[in-house]
Design a protein around this motif. Sequence first.
Motif, short mmCIF file in Angstrom:
data_model
loop_
_atom_site.label_atom_id
_atom_site.label_comp_id
_atom_site.label_asym_id
_atom_site.label_seq_id
_atom_site.Cartn_x
_atom_site.Cartn_y
_atom_site.Cartn_z
N TYR A 104 -9.70 25.09 -3.98
CA TYR A 104 -9.51 23.75 -3.46
C TYR A 104 -8.57 22.97 -4.37
O TYR A 104 -8.66 23.05 -5.59
CB TYR A 104 -10.84 23.00 -3.38
N ASP A 105 -7.68 22.21 -3.77
CA ASP A 105 -6.88 21.24 -4.50
C ASP A 105 -7.50 19.87 -4.31
O ASP A 105 -7.93 19.54 -3.20
CB ASP A 105 -5.44 21.19 -3.98
N PHE A 106 -7.57 19.08 -5.36
CA PHE A 106 -8.06 17.72 -5.29
C PHE A 106 -6.88 16.78 -5.46
O PHE A 106 -6.04 16.99 -6.33
CB PHE A 106 -9.08 17.45 -6.40
N TYR A 107 -6.82 15.74 -4.64
CA TYR A 107 -5.73 14.78 -4.76
C TYR A 107 -6.23 13.39 -4.38
O TYR A 107 -7.29 13.23 -3.77
CB TYR A 107 -4.55 15.16 -3.87
N ILE A 108 -5.45 12.38 -4.78
CA ILE A 108 -5.73 11.01 -4.36
C ILE A 108 -4.50 10.48 -3.64
O ILE A 108 -3.37 10.87 -3.94
CB ILE A 108 -6.10 10.08 -5.54
N ASP A 109 -4.72 9.61 -2.68
CA ASP A 109 -3.66 8.89 -1.99
C ASP A 109 -3.78 7.42 -2.35
O ASP A 109 -4.87 6.84 -2.24
CB ASP A 109 -3.78 9.03 -0.48
N VAL A 110 -2.68 6.83 -2.80
CA VAL A 110 -2.64 5.41 -3.10
C VAL A 110 -1.50 4.81 -2.29
O VAL A 110 -0.37 5.31 -2.34
CB VAL A 110 -2.43 5.15 -4.61
N THR A 111 -1.78 3.76 -1.53
CA THR A 111 -0.77 3.10 -0.71
C THR A 111 -0.79 1.59 -0.97
O THR A 111 -1.71 1.09 -1.62
CB THR A 111 -1.01 3.35 0.79
N GLY A 112 0.21 0.91 -0.47
CA GLY A 112 0.25 -0.55 -0.56
C GLY A 112 0.84 -1.09 -1.85
O GLY A 112 0.70 -2.29 -2.13
N LEU A 113 1.50 -0.24 -2.64
CA LEU A 113 2.15 -0.75 -3.84
C LEU A 113 3.42 -1.51 -3.46
O LEU A 113 4.04 -1.22 -2.44
CB LEU A 113 2.52 0.40 -4.79
N ALA A 114 3.83 -2.44 -4.29
CA ALA A 114 5.04 -3.22 -4.03
C ALA A 114 6.24 -2.62 -4.76
O ALA A 114 7.26 -3.28 -4.92
CB ALA A 114 4.83 -4.66 -4.47
N PHE A 115 6.13 -1.38 -5.19
CA PHE A 115 7.21 -0.73 -5.94
C PHE A 115 7.04 0.78 -5.86
O PHE A 115 5.99 1.27 -5.46
CB PHE A 115 7.21 -1.18 -7.40
N MET A 116 8.08 1.51 -6.26
CA MET A 116 7.99 2.97 -6.33
C MET A 116 7.68 3.34 -7.78
O MET A 116 8.47 3.08 -8.68
CB MET A 116 9.31 3.63 -5.91
N PRO A 117 6.54 3.96 -8.02
CA PRO A 117 6.18 4.28 -9.41
C PRO A 117 7.07 5.36 -10.01
O PRO A 117 7.46 6.30 -9.33
CB PRO A 117 4.74 4.76 -9.33
N SER A 118 7.38 5.19 -11.29
CA SER A 118 8.09 6.24 -12.03
C SER A 118 7.13 6.93 -13.00
O SER A 118 7.41 8.01 -13.49
CB SER A 118 9.27 5.66 -12.80
N HIS A 119 6.01 6.28 -13.29
CA HIS A 119 4.99 6.85 -14.17
C HIS A 119 3.62 6.62 -13.52
O HIS A 119 3.33 5.53 -13.06
CB HIS A 119 4.99 6.18 -15.55
N ILE A 120 2.82 7.66 -13.52
CA ILE A 120 1.45 7.55 -13.01
C ILE A 120 0.54 8.24 -14.01
O ILE A 120 0.82 9.35 -14.45
CB ILE A 120 1.29 8.25 -11.64
N ILE A 121 -0.53 7.56 -14.36
CA ILE A 121 -1.53 8.17 -15.24
C ILE A 121 -2.87 8.11 -14.52
O ILE A 121 -3.28 7.05 -14.06
CB ILE A 121 -1.61 7.45 -16.60
N CYS A 122 -3.51 9.24 -14.40
CA CYS A 122 -4.83 9.31 -13.77
C CYS A 122 -5.85 9.75 -14.80
O CYS A 122 -5.56 10.57 -15.66
CB CYS A 122 -4.82 10.30 -12.60
N TYR A 123 -7.03 9.19 -14.69
CA TYR A 123 -8.12 9.54 -15.59
C TYR A 123 -9.35 9.83 -14.75
O TYR A 123 -9.72 9.04 -13.88
CB TYR A 123 -8.39 8.40 -16.57
N ILE A 124 -9.96 10.98 -15.00
CA ILE A 124 -11.16 11.37 -14.25
C ILE A 124 -12.32 11.40 -15.25
O ILE A 124 -12.50 12.38 -15.97
CB ILE A 124 -10.98 12.75 -13.59
#
Length: 195
Positions: A104-124
Amino acid sequence: MAQLPNTASIKEIITTLQELQAINQKADLAAVIGSPANASNPVASMVANIQNAKNSMATNLTKAGVLAAGTESLLSLANKIGTAKKFATGTAQTNTVLLGNYRYDFYIDVTGLAFMPSHIICYIPDWQGGIVIPYTKISGIESELALGYMGYGDYPKKVDPVKSTVNSSGFRKYVGVDTGQITNRTYNVQWLAID
């Protein structure tokens, strides 16, 4: 203002007209500055109002990561306002994609940002003591670190390279792969996106 006598000289008339013009200009300046300035304030007080506003702009720009000083011109400070980095944070719950044979692959979807991200950091936080998952896209080059995914067992495993996608208002970030047999497993992911 006192009324001019009928015997006023040309010089007195010119001086009075200049004072009237200055009064009108002070009213215009006070209207541009806004509160706390008003037309009855001395010019020095209005200059101080402008300088205080410039200092405040410079302080706020610097807090947003843009180097600025109150000694810069108003135009310079105004032009810097649009250069401040945008960011957003939140928490999302993982979705799961079955890849076959209990993988299984796990992923998140995030929408509604007012910009295009160049850096994303996720913490579980609830995956084996917590794991940080970075993503970077600079000048069209994407990078997801090999140790940037959670995985089954006590070490992270990488999903297919650069599987995450970014668009002008959000992202899909793959955060892990699991070879377990539990299909309804979900994780809360804390994320930070920076333009």
